[in-house]
Design a protein around this motif. Structure first.
Motif, PDB file in Angstrom:
ATOM      1  N   ALA B 104     -40.035  -3.374  11.820  1.00 47.39           N
ATOM      2  CA  ALA B 104     -39.549  -2.400  10.836  1.00 47.39           C
ATOM      3  C   ALA B 104     -38.227  -2.858  10.235  1.00 47.39           C
ATOM      4  O   ALA B 104     -38.015  -2.757   9.027  1.00 47.39           O
ATOM      5  N   LEU B 105     -37.332  -3.401  11.066  1.00 51.63           N
ATOM      6  CA  LEU B 105     -36.038  -3.883  10.560  1.00 51.63           C
ATOM      7  C   LEU B 105     -36.247  -5.026   9.568  1.00 51.63           C
ATOM      8  O   LEU B 105     -35.561  -5.119   8.559  1.00 51.63           O
ATOM      9  N   LEU B 106     -37.236  -5.888   9.867  1.00 51.19           N
ATOM     10  CA  LEU B 106     -37.506  -7.000   8.951  1.00 51.19           C
ATOM     11  C   LEU B 106     -38.117  -6.500   7.643  1.00 51.19           C
ATOM     12  O   LEU B 106     -37.860  -7.051   6.576  1.00 51.19           O
ATOM     13  N   GLN B 114     -43.706  -8.022  -0.150  1.00 50.02           N
ATOM     14  CA  GLN B 114     -43.396  -7.046   0.887  1.00 50.02           C
ATOM     15  C   GLN B 114     -44.577  -6.134   1.206  1.00 50.02           C
ATOM     16  O   GLN B 114     -44.935  -5.941   2.366  1.00 50.02           O
ATOM     17  N   GLY B 115     -45.203  -5.608   0.133  1.00 50.10           N
ATOM     18  CA  GLY B 115     -46.317  -4.675   0.327  1.00 50.10           C
ATOM     19  C   GLY B 115     -47.480  -5.340   1.040  1.00 50.10           C
ATOM     20  O   GLY B 115     -48.109  -4.761   1.924  1.00 50.10           O
ATOM     21  N   LEU B 191     -35.902   4.323   9.038  1.00 53.77           N
ATOM     22  CA  LEU B 191     -34.975   3.394   8.381  1.00 53.77           C
ATOM     23  C   LEU B 191     -34.867   3.700   6.895  1.00 53.77           C
ATOM     24  O   LEU B 191     -33.791   3.643   6.308  1.00 53.77           O
ATOM     25  N   GLN B 192     -36.023   4.021   6.279  1.00 58.53           N
ATOM     26  CA  GLN B 192     -35.990   4.235   4.838  1.00 58.53           C
ATOM     27  C   GLN B 192     -35.408   5.587   4.480  1.00 58.53           C
ATOM     28  O   GLN B 192     -35.032   5.807   3.329  1.00 58.53           O
ATOM     29  N   GLY B 193     -35.322   6.470   5.474  1.00 63.63           N
ATOM     30  CA  GLY B 193     -34.638   7.732   5.236  1.00 63.63           C
ATOM     31  C   GLY B 193     -33.124   7.582   5.292  1.00 63.63           C
ATOM     32  O   GLY B 193     -32.386   8.509   5.003  1.00 63.63           O
TER      33      GLY B 193
END
Lengths: 359, 304
Positions: B104-106, B114-115, B191-193
C-alpha cells in the motif's frame, strides 16, 4: 531576523508550457509582512511553496538571509508554515501539535513544554492544550496552526490563505489580531491571499501577481493611488475602479460625449504613447452625482448605511457602460432615475499594453 | 374536543407503526433466509454437541450433556489443532498485514501504470482458495517441478519437500499471498484518506521520512490496521481449502476446522464430538467479531 529574496525564480510544471511562477524578483526586508495577492491561478501559492521548499524552483534562486536555499529541503530552511486547511496532526493533542517541530529538533521536554505553554498563553489556547484538533472550532484550529508556527521562533513565517476557512466576522477579527501578533514578534512574514481587502489591511507591502508574473509590489496606499497597470487598477479596491476604453486624443478624453481634461504630465505621456485607444480608470469616490455632467440611468443602488454605491449606465461609443459612483448614505436616488456624473479626482490612464501612462 | 385529541395521537402512532414496517419489510426475506440457513443448522449443531452421536455404530444416539466439552481439555488432538489454529491465524494475519502495508505504501504515490499494477496486485485475492492451493503445491513447492526448488537448485541447494517438511509454513505462505491484497486495499484506503498538507506540514516542521510515518501516518492508519486484523482473523480462523489441498491429512498443519471435518464427515464419524469443536470455534469467532464490530463503529464515528 531574516531577509527573503527571490531572484528570477520560476516554476514550470512538467507538461505545462507556461510557468506557474515566471521569473519572480522580490526583496522582502527583515520583519516585514509582505502579502502575495492575486486571483486563483496567479501563482501566489506556488511562489510561497517555492520559498517553503515544497515546490521545486526550476530556474532562478531563493535566498533567506543571503543564503541560497533553492535546493535545500524544507526542514533545513528554518521556516514555519500555516496552511489553508491548518494541516493539524489529527492524532495529536493541541500541545503535541504545537511542540511537534521542537520534538523533531530534539529540544528537551521541559523546555518544549515551556515554549508551548508560552505560545498557548499568547493565543488563548491554554484551556485546549489536551484536546484533539477534531474537538476544536474553526477559529481555535486556526490559532493552533498559528501556535505551531510561532513556537519554533523561525526565520520566516509562511502563511497560505490562513483565514479563508473562517466565517466573515471571525476573519475580520483574526485579521487584525494576526497583523498585530506579527508586528509584535517582528518575524518576517510572507502571506498569501486572494482577498485584496486582506492584502490591503494587513500588508506592509503587497505584491500583486497575475499569470505567474509580478505586476506591482508596493505599499497598499501606493497600489491604490498609483496602480502600475490596468490589472492592478481593477484588482485593488472595492468596489473596483471604473475602467472605460476611450479614443486616444490630445489633452484629455471623451466619455459619452463629455470631454474630460487630463493633467499636463499625463497628457504628455498619452501623446507619446502609441495605439488609437487607451483605458481610463476612475475610482467610485472620484465621481460625483450632480446637476450637470455625463447623463446616465441608475441601474442599481447599493446602500451600505454610511455610504452608497450607485451604478449608472451611460451610453459611450455606441454601447452601454456601467459606472459605479460613490454617494452619501441614505440617498433618495432610485433605480431608473436619470442622473449626471461629474469627475472630481485623479484619473488613471493606461495604454493599449495595459501599462500606466503618466503620474 | 378530548376525543379528537386522542384520536389524533393514535393516528400519529398508527402512521409511525406503518412507517416502521415500511422500512422493515424489504429486509425481511433476506433476514428469514439468513436465519433459516445459519441459525437452524447452528441449533442442530448445538444439540448434536450434547450427544454421543456417531454413525458407524448401531447404538442409538444418546444425550450425554456437556461430556464432549469436558473431554476436550484432555483431548491432545483437539488441543494440537487449536494451537495450530492460533499459530496459523496469527502468522497469516500478521504476515499479510505487513506485506499489504508495504504494498500500500508503494502504491500510494503516482507512477506510470499505477492502475494496472494495482489490479495485478489484487488478483491473488480473487483466485479461488482451492486453485491457489493447487497452484502453489504443484508450481511453487513441488520438489521436482516447483519454481522455488528450481531457483534453489540453480544456486546449488538440494530440493526441499516444502509441503511435507514445513507444512504449517507452507500453508501460511499461501495464505499471506492470498490475503495481502485484502490488507493492502484497507491500508491504501487509510493512506489515501490522509491529508497531503499534513505530510507537508510535517516536512516543514523538520520530521524525517521515517519520523513522519511513525508519528503521523501510522497513528492515522491504526484503525484501518485493526479493522484488517479483525476481518482477516475472522476469515483465516476458518481456513480449510488450502490445508486440504497443500498438506492433506498429514500432521503439522491441521487447524480446528480441518480437524472437525476429519472427525465427522472426513471418516471419523464422531458427529457429536465434532459438533462440540464447532461450537468452540463459533464462540471464538463471535468474540473476535464483537471486538471487530466495535473497532469498525469507532472508525465510522471518527470520520463523521
Amino acid at each position: 531576523m531574516a531577509e527573503v529574496r527571490y531572484e528570477a525564480a520560476s516554476r514550470l510544471y512538467p507538461g505545462s508550457e507556461i510557468p506557474a511562477v515566471n521569473e519572480l524578483n522580490l526583496d522582502i526586508t527583515d520583519g516585514e509582512l509582505l502579502v502575495l495577492v492575486g486571483p486563483s491561478g496567479s501563482g501566489k501559492s506556488t511562489a510561497l511553496r517555492m520559498l517553503a521548499g515544497l515546490e521545486t524552483v526550476t530556474s532562478g534562486s531563493v535566498h533567506i538571509n543571503d543564503v541560497d536555499v533553492t535546493l535545500k529541503p524544507p526542514q533545513d530552511r528554518d521556516i514555519a508554515m500555516v496552511f489553508q486547511n491548518y494541516a493539524l496532526y489529527p492524532s495529536m493533542t493541541v500541545a503535541e501539535n504545537m511542540g511537534f517541530a521542537l520534538k523533531q529538533a530534539k529540544v528537551p521536554k521541559e523546555k518544549r513544554n515551556e515554549l508551548v505553554r508560552e505560545a498557548a498563553r499568547i493565543l488563548d489556547l491554554e484551556p485546549y492544550l489536551d484536546r484533539k484538533p477534531k474537538n476544536l472550532s474553526g477559529g481555535q484550529r486556526q490559532r493552533v496552526a498559528m501556535g505551531r508556527a510561532i513556537v519554533r521562533e523561525p526565520q520566516v513565517f509562511l502563511m497560505d490563505e490562513p483565514l479563508s476557512n473562517l466565517d466573515a466576522k471571525l476573519r475580520v477579527q483574526t485579521r487584525t489580531e494576526l497583523a498585530d501578533l506579527q508586528a509584535r514578534l517582528g518575524v518576517t512574514t510572507v502571506y498569501v491571499t486572494h482577498d485584496q481587502v486582506e492584502a490591503m489591511t494587513m500588508g506592509d507591502r503587497v505584491a500583486v501577481l497575475k499569470d505567474g508574473k509580478l505586476q506591482q509590489v508596493d505599499r497598499p496606499r501606493t497600489l491604490y493611488s498609483r496602480p502600475a497597470n490596468r490589472f492592478v487598477a481593477g484588482f485593488i479596491g472595492s468596489p473596483a475602479m471604473n475602467l472605460v476604453e476611450v479614443d486616444r486624443q490630445k489633452g484629455g478624453f471623451s466619455l459619452g460625449g463629455v470631454d474630460v481634461p487630463l493633467n499636463d504630465e499625463t497628457t504628455a505621456a498619452v501623446a507619446a504613447a502609441s495605439g488609437s485607444s487607451m483605458t481610463v480608470g476612475v475610482r467610485p469616490e472620484h465621481l460625483a452625482l450632480g446637476s450637470s455632467g455625463l447623463a446616465g440611468k441608475v441601474t442599481v443602488v447599493e446602500e451600505l448605511g454610511s455610504e452608497s454605491y450607485v451604478h449608472v449606465s451611460v451610453s459611450h461609443q455606441g454601447s452601454d457602460e456601467v459606472l459605479v459612483v460613490r454617494s452619501g448614505g441614505e440617498t433618495d436616488i432610485e433605480r431608473g432615475d436619470t442622473v449626471h456624473i461629474g469627475f472630481n479626482g485623479p484619473m488613471h490612464v493606461f495604454g493599449t499594453d495595459g501599462e500606466r501612462l503618466g503620474s | 374536543m378530548a376525543t379528537a385529541v386522542i384520536s389524533h395521537e393514535e393516528e400519529v402512532r398508527r402512521l409511525q407503526r406503518r412507517e416502521g414496517w415500511k422500512r422493515r419489510l424489504p429486509i425481511l426475506p433476506a433476514l428469514l433466509f439468513t436465519i433459516a440457513v445459519t441459525q437452524i443448522p447452528f441449533l442442530f449443531t448445538l444439540f448434536y454437541s450434547l450427544t454421543d452421536w456417531r454413525i458407524d455404530t448401531v447404538d442409538p444416539r444418546q444425550f450425554v450433556g456437556v461430556e464432549n466439552y469436558v473431554s476436550l481439555s484432555g483431548d491432545k488432538f483437539f488441543l494440537d489443532a487449536a494451537w495450530i489454529s492460533v499459530q496459523m491465524t496469527v502468522m497469516a494475519v500478521m504476515g499479510s498485514l505487513i506485506v499489504g502495508t508495504g504494498l500500500a505504501l508503494l502504491l500510494d504515490r503516482k507512477f506510470f501504470g499505477q492502475g494496472f499494477i494495482r489490479t495485478l496486485l489484487i488478483t491473488p485475492f480473487l483466485v479461488m482458495p482451492v486453485v491457489a492451493g493447487f497452484m502453489w503445491k504443484t508450481q511453487m513447492f513441488n520438489a521436482t517441478f516447483g519454481v522455488i526448488n528450481w531457483v534453489l537448485n540453480t544456486i546449488g541447494i538440494d530440493s526441499i519437500e516444502f509441503a511435507t517438511k514445513y507444512p504449517l509454513a507452507s500453508v501460511v505462505v499461501v495464505l499471506i499471498w492470498q490475503w495481502s491484497p485484502f490488507m493492502m486495499l484497507i491500508v491504501l484506503a487509510g493512506l489515501q484518506g490522509q491529508d497531503a498538507s499534513v505530510l507537508e506540514a510535517a516536512r516543514v516542521d523538520g520530521a524525517t521520512a521515517w519520523g513522519t510515518f511513525r508519528q503521523i501516518t501510522f497513528p492515522q492508519l491504526r484503525p484501518f490496521l485493526e479493522l484488517g486484523t479483525l476481518l482477516g482473523a475472522i476469515y483465516l480462523i476458518q481456513v480449510y481449502d488450502h490445508i486440504e489441498v497443500i498438506v492433506g491429512g498429514q500432521p503439522g498443519a491441521k487447524n480446528l476446522p480441518f480437524y472437525i471435518a476429519q472427525r465427522s464427515i472426513g471418516g471419523g464419524n464422531r458427529f457429536g464430538l465434532a459438533s462440540s469443536y464447532s461450537i468452540i470455534v463459533v464462540i471464538a469467532s463471535i468474540i473476535i467479531a464483537n471486538i471487530g464490530l466495535r473497532v469498525l463503529s469507532g472508525l465510522l464515528e471518527d470520520n463523521s
